[in-house]
Design a protein around this motif. Structure first.
Motif, short mmCIF file in Angstrom:
data_model
loop_
_atom_site.label_atom_id
_atom_site.label_comp_id
_atom_site.label_asym_id
_atom_site.label_seq_id
_atom_site.Cartn_x
_atom_site.Cartn_y
_atom_site.Cartn_z
N GLY A 18 0.77 -1.22 0.00
CA GLY A 18 0.00 0.00 0.00
C GLY A 18 0.81 1.28 0.00
N TRP A 19 2.02 1.26 0.58
CA TRP A 19 2.85 2.47 0.57
C TRP A 19 3.25 2.81 -0.87
N LEU A 20 3.61 1.78 -1.63
CA LEU A 20 3.87 1.97 -3.05
C LEU A 20 2.61 2.46 -3.76
N ALA A 21 1.46 1.85 -3.44
CA ALA A 21 0.20 2.23 -4.08
C ALA A 21 -0.16 3.69 -3.81
N VAL A 22 0.04 4.15 -2.58
CA VAL A 22 -0.29 5.53 -2.23
C VAL A 22 0.54 6.51 -3.06
N GLU A 23 1.85 6.26 -3.13
CA GLU A 23 2.70 7.17 -3.91
C GLU A 23 2.36 7.10 -5.39
N TRP A 24 2.02 5.91 -5.89
CA TRP A 24 1.64 5.76 -7.29
C TRP A 24 0.37 6.55 -7.59
N MET A 25 -0.64 6.41 -6.73
CA MET A 25 -1.90 7.11 -6.93
C MET A 25 -1.71 8.63 -6.89
N GLU A 26 -0.91 9.10 -5.95
CA GLU A 26 -0.71 10.55 -5.85
C GLU A 26 0.10 11.09 -7.02
N TYR A 27 0.93 10.27 -7.61
CA TYR A 27 1.73 10.71 -8.75
C TYR A 27 0.91 10.71 -10.05
N PHE A 28 0.14 9.64 -10.27
CA PHE A 28 -0.51 9.46 -11.56
C PHE A 28 -1.95 9.95 -11.62
N CYS A 29 -2.67 9.93 -10.52
CA CYS A 29 -4.12 10.14 -10.58
C CYS A 29 -4.49 11.62 -10.42
N ARG A 30 -5.58 11.98 -11.10
CA ARG A 30 -6.13 13.33 -11.01
C ARG A 30 -7.62 13.22 -10.66
N HIS A 31 -8.14 14.25 -10.02
CA HIS A 31 -9.55 14.27 -9.68
C HIS A 31 -10.40 14.33 -10.94
N GLY A 32 -11.52 13.61 -10.92
CA GLY A 32 -12.44 13.63 -12.03
C GLY A 32 -13.36 14.83 -11.97
N ARG A 33 -14.57 14.66 -12.51
CA ARG A 33 -15.46 15.80 -12.66
C ARG A 33 -15.80 16.44 -11.31
N GLY A 34 -16.02 17.75 -11.34
CA GLY A 34 -16.31 18.49 -10.12
C GLY A 34 -15.45 19.73 -10.03
N ASP A 35 -15.51 20.41 -8.88
CA ASP A 35 -14.80 21.67 -8.70
C ASP A 35 -13.28 21.53 -8.79
#
Length: 572
Positions: A18-35
């Motif tokens: 999960g520590w790897l997963a958290v850093e991966w998500m924060e690096y690659f992922c962006r918020h979808g629709r919304g403000d």
């Protein structure tokens, strides 16, 4: 903070992908629709902790969980969180590849700049071969919020994952460049498809309450078994807001499974369960300060992107159904129709710091049956005289796989009563005697003279619950004690082992009880939801008896007995 967190034995947050997963998500992922559309994702401590828990690894390298359940109020970005799990499962190093010696490095295979250095002993990750990610939604929602966020991350130029070469992302499916796919499905599509899923995300499972949606859930979870070993482990995620009691939704069934795990009623422990809520009883809703505190409890980190004033306005809008508002924004379970006590009322009596201690001056309450096809439970409850703190000491219930001839272990019950007498300074002991008369007679003989309060002079322990007026008054006093927070209990999440199981059973029995008024005399009484219901209430009845004895002990001025210290004579 009212929260139930069920984790598998032998897991910890140090041994996790999960520590790897958290850093991966924060690096690659962006918020979808919304403000905040297109902005980088930052996982707070709470959601990061859930990711770490979900990817826990056992010492043999096996994934600790085959399902995870995240329950939060509306507006907590549960769907967005589900989309990040889907993206990591499709593109990230999400399966165990050995333990690191320290210093090993993972770099993304597309040259997009992600780099992660493993610590000594940390699980290392690898990609799934030919992953098949299924995203489930109700027919009404079509593709759903989870897939919308996935599609945005894979097609918008602001998102790093959109730069992966060979990616083919469409509105009905995503074809992965190295093999595999992400596919959104509704009930009709999923139930007809014998897929080979490696991961599935079920969004808002409190809405999965029709036969078609439950069939979809069952089909997909069975499909996951087909690739469990070859894929290095398969699992699924449920995200939900609190269900409406009695609708038999998938969320309600998972909630019941978690309760059974806490009570030690099932061998299955591979469920990660995380439910957070806020407590605000009906009479406190008008107190805006208490309501705001309950909302903050329910939302946790997610309150940072929600309008607290707007949520408060929802509660005070007379056009809204208060039970729905409580479920949506406090994530709190609403009581059944005619409930003797409502879940928020009971939750408000939680006192984690008041567990019973050896030697406490207490009263005891006992109720139960012997056995048979529809055997009720048998329960022994203690209540501290000083402050009214309750604890279910033990409960004997018919196992689900037991036959019609099952009988309670009467010797174990007798031993538990003896142990309570030895452990505590018992001022009074009220028992409902049907089915247990011989034992109550024996307990009266052995302990009756020691009681400071007695049900009667001749029969000091017999307190018959079938007397309409006395039982009605006892039930009213107990309910008033709950509503005024005069009594307390230690919740299951603040206990372990047997004590946690007993706290869970006590809560279950309290909330199972249905109140009704007799036609003759207008007396209050409680019953199970229906005659042969498997939902028991005996621990509640025992608690009422313990509380009644406690009231009599307070009125009589019961005091702790003087402890006698024996000194050996000096030998000459």
């Amino acid at each position: 903070m009212p929260r139930t967190l069920v984790r598998a034995p032998g897991t910890n947050r140090h041994r996790s992908l999960g520590w790897l997963a958290v850093e991966w998500m924060e690096y690659f992922c962006r918020h979808g629709r919304g403000d905040v559309q297109g902005e980088p994702v930052h996982l707070g401590d709470e959601y990061a902790g859930f990711v770490v828990d979900a990817y826990a690894v056992l010492p043999n390298g096996r994934m600790a969980y085959d399902s995870a359940f995240l329950s939060r109020p509306k507006g907590c970005d549960k769907s967005g969180h589900g989309s990040r799990f889907c993206l990591f499962e499709a593109f990230g190093p999400c399966r165990f590849a050995g333990f690191a010696e320290g210093g090993e490095v993972y770099e993304d295979p597309w040259g997009l700049g992600f780099r992660y250095v493993y610590s000594p002993g940390e699980p290392m990750g690898r990609h799934v071969v030919d992953p098949f990610i299924r995203v489930l939604a109700t027919e009404e929602e079509q593709s759903g919020n989870v897939y919308d966020s996935i599609y945005f991350n894979l097609t918008d130029d602001r998102c790093p994952l959109s730069k992966i070469p060979g990616l083919d992302a469409g509105l009905t499916r995503v074809v992965l460049p190295f093999g595999g796919e992400i596919r959104p499905s509704t009930a009709s599509a999923a139930s007809k498809d014998g897929g080979l899923e490696t991961f599935a995300c079920f969004d808002e499972t409190h809405l999965y309450k029709t036969r078609e949606l439950r069939d979809m859930y069952n089909t997909v979870t069975r499909n996951l078994r087909k690739r469990k070993k070859t894929a290095g482990g398969t699992w699924y995620l449920e995200t939900t807001t609190m269900f409406a009691a009695g609708e038999d939704s998938v969320a309600e069934r998972t909630y019941e499974l978690a309760e059974n795990i806490l009570k030690g009623r099932t061998r299955r422990s591979r469920l990660l369960y995380d439910h957070r809520w806020g407590v605000c009883v009906d009479e406190d809703l008008a107190d805006e300060e208490k309501l705001r505190a309950a909302i903050l409890d329910a939302f946790g980190d997610a309150i940072a992107w929600n309008d607290l004033d707007g949520i408060v306005d929802e509660f005070y809008d007379p056009r809204k159904n208060i039970n729905d508002t409580r479920r949506y924004y406090l994530n709190a379970r609403s009581g059944r129709a005619g409930a003797y006590l409502k879940a928020p009322e009971w939750e408000d009596c939680r006192r984690p710091d008041r567990a019973l201690r050896d030697g406490d001056l207490v009263t005891l309450g006992f109720d139960g049956s012997i056995g048979g096809p529809d055997a009720d439970s048998t329960a022994l409850v203690a209540c501290r005289v000083e402050d009214g703190h309750l604890e279910l000491l033990d409960c004997w219930e018919k196992p689900e796989d037991a036959g019609d001839d099952w009988q309670v272990d009467t010797d174990a019950v007798d031993d538990a009563v003896a142990a309570a007498m030895e452990r505590f300074d018992v001022a009074g002991f009220y028992c409902d005697p049907p089915h247990w008369r011989e034992f109550v007679n024996a307990w009266s003989r052995d302990y009756g003279d020691k009681m400071q309060v007695k049900a009667s002079r001749v029969r000091p322990l017999e307190w018959w619950t079938n007397r309409p007026k006395p039982m009605s008054e006892a039930l009213k006093r107990f309910r008033e004690a709950v509503r005024s927070k005069a009594l307390s209990y230690t919740p299951a999440e603040d206990r372990t082992g047997h004590e946690a199981a007993m706290a869970t059973i006590l809560k279950e029995h309290v909330l199972n009880a249905v109140a009704e008024t007799t036609k003759v005399g207008g007396h209050l009484r409680v019953r199970k939801p229906y005659a042969k219901s498997p939902e028991k209430i005996d621990a509640l009845v025992a608690a009422v008896l313990a509380w009644e004895a406690r009231g009599d002990a307070v009125a009589a001025g019961a005091k702790p007995r003087q402890k006698v210290t024996y000194l050996p004579k000096r030998l000459r």
